[in-house]
Motif scaffolding. Sequence first.
Motif, PDB file in Angstrom:
ATOM      1  N   HIS A  24      -9.003   5.092 -22.758  1.00 19.14           N
ATOM      2  CA  HIS A  24      -9.370   5.044 -24.171  1.00 19.14           C
ATOM      3  C   HIS A  24     -10.088   3.752 -24.538  1.00 19.14           C
ATOM      4  O   HIS A  24     -10.012   3.285 -25.677  1.00 19.14           O
ATOM      5  CB  HIS A  24      -8.144   5.334 -25.032  1.00 19.14           C
ATOM      6  N   ILE A  25     -10.813   3.221 -23.558  1.00 19.06           N
ATOM      7  CA  ILE A  25     -11.850   2.225 -23.839  1.00 19.06           C
ATOM      8  C   ILE A  25     -13.103   2.978 -24.279  1.00 19.06           C
ATOM      9  O   ILE A  25     -13.502   3.963 -23.644  1.00 19.06           O
ATOM     10  CB  ILE A  25     -12.158   1.378 -22.597  1.00 19.06           C
ATOM     11  N   THR A  26     -13.727   2.547 -25.357  1.00 19.26           N
ATOM     12  CA  THR A  26     -14.962   3.176 -25.814  1.00 19.26           C
ATOM     13  C   THR A  26     -16.131   2.714 -24.960  1.00 19.26           C
ATOM     14  O   THR A  26     -16.377   1.517 -24.811  1.00 19.26           O
ATOM     15  CB  THR A  26     -15.239   2.830 -27.289  1.00 19.26           C
ATOM     16  N   VAL A  27     -16.864   3.670 -24.385  1.00 20.45           N
ATOM     17  CA  VAL A  27     -18.038   3.344 -23.579  1.00 20.45           C
ATOM     18  C   VAL A  27     -19.310   3.964 -24.153  1.00 20.45           C
ATOM     19  O   VAL A  27     -20.399   3.747 -23.622  1.00 20.45           O
ATOM     20  CB  VAL A  27     -17.841   3.788 -22.109  1.00 20.45           C
ATOM     21  N   ASP A  28     -19.172   4.751 -25.217  1.00 21.70           N
ATOM     22  CA  ASP A  28     -20.334   5.342 -25.877  1.00 21.70           C
ATOM     23  C   ASP A  28     -20.097   5.237 -27.377  1.00 21.70           C
ATOM     24  O   ASP A  28     -19.335   6.011 -27.959  1.00 21.70           O
ATOM     25  CB  ASP A  28     -20.498   6.801 -25.451  1.00 21.70           C
ATOM     26  N   LEU A  29     -20.756   4.261 -28.010  1.00 21.76           N
ATOM     27  CA  LEU A  29     -20.485   3.976 -29.423  1.00 21.76           C
ATOM     28  C   LEU A  29     -20.766   5.154 -30.328  1.00 21.76           C
ATOM     29  O   LEU A  29     -20.139   5.303 -31.379  1.00 21.76           O
ATOM     30  CB  LEU A  29     -21.301   2.763 -29.877  1.00 21.76           C
ATOM     31  N   ASP A  30     -21.711   6.007 -29.952  1.00 24.55           N
ATOM     32  CA  ASP A  30     -22.057   7.178 -30.757  1.00 24.55           C
ATOM     33  C   ASP A  30     -21.595   8.459 -30.087  1.00 24.55           C
ATOM     34  O   ASP A  30     -22.119   9.543 -30.364  1.00 24.55           O
ATOM     35  CB  ASP A  30     -23.573   7.221 -30.987  1.00 24.55           C
ATOM     36  N   GLY A  31     -20.598   8.347 -29.207  1.00 22.41           N
ATOM     37  CA  GLY A  31     -20.138   9.496 -28.441  1.00 22.41           C
ATOM     38  C   GLY A  31     -19.273  10.447 -29.242  1.00 22.41           C
ATOM     39  O   GLY A  31     -18.999  10.248 -30.434  1.00 22.41           O
ATOM     40  N   ASP A  32     -18.821  11.490 -28.555  1.00 23.40           N
ATOM     41  CA  ASP A  32     -18.017  12.523 -29.195  1.00 23.40           C
ATOM     42  C   ASP A  32     -16.651  11.977 -29.611  1.00 23.40           C
ATOM     43  O   ASP A  32     -16.101  11.089 -28.954  1.00 23.40           O
ATOM     44  CB  ASP A  32     -17.806  13.693 -28.231  1.00 23.40           C
ATOM     45  N   PRO A  33     -16.082  12.519 -30.674  1.00 21.21           N
ATOM     46  CA  PRO A  33     -14.725  12.128 -31.058  1.00 21.21           C
ATOM     47  C   PRO A  33     -13.735  12.463 -29.941  1.00 21.21           C
ATOM     48  O   PRO A  33     -13.869  13.487 -29.260  1.00 21.21           O
ATOM     49  CB  PRO A  33     -14.450  12.975 -32.311  1.00 21.21           C
ATOM     50  N   CYS A  34     -12.756  11.599 -29.768  1.00 25.29           N
ATOM     51  CA  CYS A  34     -11.732  11.792 -28.755  1.00 25.29           C
ATOM     52  C   CYS A  34     -10.437  12.208 -29.448  1.00 25.29           C
ATOM     53  O   CYS A  34     -10.183  11.772 -30.576  1.00 25.29           O
ATOM     54  CB  CYS A  34     -11.527  10.482 -27.984  1.00 25.29           C
ATOM     55  N   PRO A  35      -9.603  13.029 -28.817  1.00 15.57           N
ATOM     56  CA  PRO A  35      -8.324  13.400 -29.439  1.00 15.57           C
ATOM     57  C   PRO A  35      -7.439  12.208 -29.797  1.00 15.57           C
ATOM     58  O   PRO A  35      -6.558  12.327 -30.648  1.00 15.57           O
ATOM     59  CB  PRO A  35      -7.662  14.274 -28.362  1.00 15.57           C
ATOM     60  N   CYS A  36      -7.679  11.047 -29.175  1.00 13.92           N
ATOM     61  CA  CYS A  36      -6.871   9.866 -29.497  1.00 13.92           C
ATOM     62  C   CYS A  36      -7.208   9.319 -30.874  1.00 13.92           C
ATOM     63  O   CYS A  36      -6.482   8.480 -31.412  1.00 13.92           O
ATOM     64  CB  CYS A  36      -7.074   8.775 -28.444  1.00 13.92           C
ATOM     65  N   GLY A  37      -8.339   9.757 -31.449  1.00 15.72           N
ATOM     66  CA  GLY A  37      -8.788   9.249 -32.742  1.00 15.72           C
ATOM     67  C   GLY A  37      -9.991   8.334 -32.636  1.00 15.72           C
ATOM     68  O   GLY A  37     -10.614   8.004 -33.633  1.00 15.72           O
ATOM     69  N   GLY A  38     -10.306   7.920 -31.404  1.00 17.89           N
ATOM     70  CA  GLY A  38     -11.481   7.088 -31.174  1.00 17.89           C
ATOM     71  C   GLY A  38     -12.724   7.922 -30.953  1.00 17.89           C
ATOM     72  O   GLY A  38     -12.761   9.126 -31.227  1.00 17.89           O
ATOM     73  N   ARG A  39     -13.744   7.291 -30.431  1.00 16.27           N
ATOM     74  CA  ARG A  39     -15.018   7.960 -30.207  1.00 16.27           C
ATOM     75  C   ARG A  39     -15.635   7.431 -28.908  1.00 16.27           C
ATOM     76  O   ARG A  39     -15.626   6.229 -28.660  1.00 16.27           O
ATOM     77  CB  ARG A  39     -15.963   7.710 -31.385  1.00 16.27           C
ATOM     78  N   GLY A  40     -16.183   8.332 -28.115  1.00 18.36           N
ATOM     79  CA  GLY A  40     -16.890   7.921 -26.908  1.00 18.36           C
ATOM     80  C   GLY A  40     -15.999   7.270 -25.871  1.00 18.36           C
ATOM     81  O   GLY A  40     -16.445   6.387 -25.124  1.00 18.36           O
ATOM     82  N   CYS A  41     -14.741   7.701 -25.766  1.00 18.62           N
ATOM     83  CA  CYS A  41     -13.817   7.109 -24.795  1.00 18.62           C
ATOM     84  C   CYS A  41     -14.168   7.535 -23.367  1.00 18.62           C
ATOM     85  O   CYS A  41     -14.783   8.587 -23.143  1.00 18.62           O
ATOM     86  CB  CYS A  41     -12.389   7.540 -25.093  1.00 18.62           C
ATOM     87  N   VAL A  42     -13.728   6.723 -22.417  1.00 16.66           N
ATOM     88  CA  VAL A  42     -13.906   7.075 -21.004  1.00 16.66           C
ATOM     89  C   VAL A  42     -13.367   8.476 -20.745  1.00 16.66           C
ATOM     90  O   VAL A  42     -14.016   9.301 -20.093  1.00 16.66           O
ATOM     91  CB  VAL A  42     -13.202   6.045 -20.094  1.00 16.66           C
ATOM     92  N   GLU A  43     -12.173   8.767 -21.240  1.00 15.65           N
ATOM     93  CA  GLU A  43     -11.550  10.073 -21.009  1.00 15.65           C
ATOM     94  C   GLU A  43     -12.393  11.211 -21.561  1.00 15.65           C
ATOM     95  O   GLU A  43     -12.452  12.302 -20.965  1.00 15.65           O
ATOM     96  CB  GLU A  43     -10.159  10.095 -21.629  1.00 15.65           C
ATOM     97  N   ARG A  44     -13.048  10.986 -22.681  1.00 15.83           N
ATOM     98  CA  ARG A  44     -13.846  12.033 -23.329  1.00 15.83           C
ATOM     99  C   ARG A  44     -15.037  12.437 -22.479  1.00 15.83           C
ATOM    100  O   ARG A  44     -15.629  13.508 -22.684  1.00 15.83           O
ATOM    101  CB  ARG A  44     -14.309  11.531 -24.702  1.00 15.83           C
ATOM    102  N   ILE A  45     -15.383  11.600 -21.513  1.00 16.38           N
ATOM    103  CA  ILE A  45     -16.542  11.867 -20.657  1.00 16.38           C
ATOM    104  C   ILE A  45     -16.123  12.174 -19.221  1.00 16.38           C
ATOM    105  O   ILE A  45     -16.696  13.058 -18.573  1.00 16.38           O
ATOM    106  CB  ILE A  45     -17.497  10.651 -20.668  1.00 16.38           C
ATOM    107  N   ALA A  46     -15.113  11.460 -18.707  1.00 20.31           N
ATOM    108  CA  ALA A  46     -14.839  11.484 -17.269  1.00 20.31           C
ATOM    109  C   ALA A  46     -13.631  12.313 -16.863  1.00 20.31           C
ATOM    110  O   ALA A  46     -13.380  12.462 -15.658  1.00 20.31           O
ATOM    111  CB  ALA A  46     -14.649  10.053 -16.760  1.00 20.31           C
ATOM    112  N   SER A  47     -12.871  12.869 -17.790  1.00 21.22           N
ATOM    113  CA  SER A  47     -11.736  13.694 -17.392  1.00 21.22           C
ATOM    114  C   SER A  47     -12.226  15.009 -16.793  1.00 21.22           C
ATOM    115  O   SER A  47     -13.362  15.444 -17.033  1.00 21.22           O
ATOM    116  CB  SER A  47     -10.838  13.981 -18.594  1.00 21.22           C
ATOM    117  N   GLY A  48     -11.346  15.659 -16.025  1.00 19.56           N
ATOM    118  CA  GLY A  48     -11.727  16.907 -15.378  1.00 19.56           C
ATOM    119  C   GLY A  48     -12.239  17.966 -16.338  1.00 19.56           C
ATOM    120  O   GLY A  48     -13.331  18.529 -16.129  1.00 19.56           O
TER     121      GLY A  48
END
Length: 316
Positions: A168-192
Amino acid sequence: MHTDVDALVAALDIGGTKIAGALVDARGRLLARARRATPARGEAAMVLDAVAEVLAELTGSARWPGVRAVGIGSAGPVDAAAGTVSPVNIPAWRGFPLVAEVAARAGGRPVTLVGDGVAMAAAEHWQGAARGRANALGMVVSTGVGGGLVLDGRLHTGPSGNAGHIGHITVDLDGDPCPCGGRGCVERIASGPNIAARALESGWRPGPDSEVSAAAVAAAARAGDRAALASFARAAQALAAGIAATATLVEIEAAVIGGGVANAGEVLFGPLRQRLADYATLSFARGVEIVPARLGSDAGLVGAAAAAAQESGLWG
């Protein structure tokens, strides 16, 4: 606190699929095992019953009198200070007082709680790919992305037991919302699941078995499918950015990658090592080595035991 190399630690690994337990010795050997399926959609008491059954098997072992501490590695979030867990994949457990429940069934022995990513990092540092490294990041890349840190040769859990949660480190400032409440998290891009979803959106189609998973995308990538390759390249870029940020912050020597997505092998590790060079550019960060995890499905148990042993001063 005391050093006792003959002591055993009881370890629990709690996830959305299984609840595993073991008695672990000072060499990292699992001397007794127990396991139950997690009734993840059941009521809180049902999940606790499964934990109690695992503990009952362990306490019934002839080796139980040698147990001096209990370690728990749990899907998170966890709150080690409060002794509670709120696993995303176990909806009935929200702020559940797991440490107190386990301690009551373990004869009052001290109980240490950490997140599952922290447990993985502890295991790989003690017995796996990060052994001998004073500073390392462990990462679990699977349905989610978690992690843990070893700093100055010791597991760094943080006050809540979640330190190193790189997913849940943000790596894409304009990325998709993450279920954690953040946006552009590593998990939002790299999870299976997100690797598979991105591949589908880009034109990849599953094979005759209709399996939609990171493993299926990895197989397609090995066969040269462009959409599959692009999805893994995007995941690798996100992981590289997160690892580089960690290396810049705390000067790690190695990042150990485990979890189901890591089974993709060079489909993931090749572009990950290449992209890391784009992000880890400062002299003290660019030497980070990317290595695959070694301990597989036992990492949660081995790491939970290591965390409890460190907290209790066992095994030196």
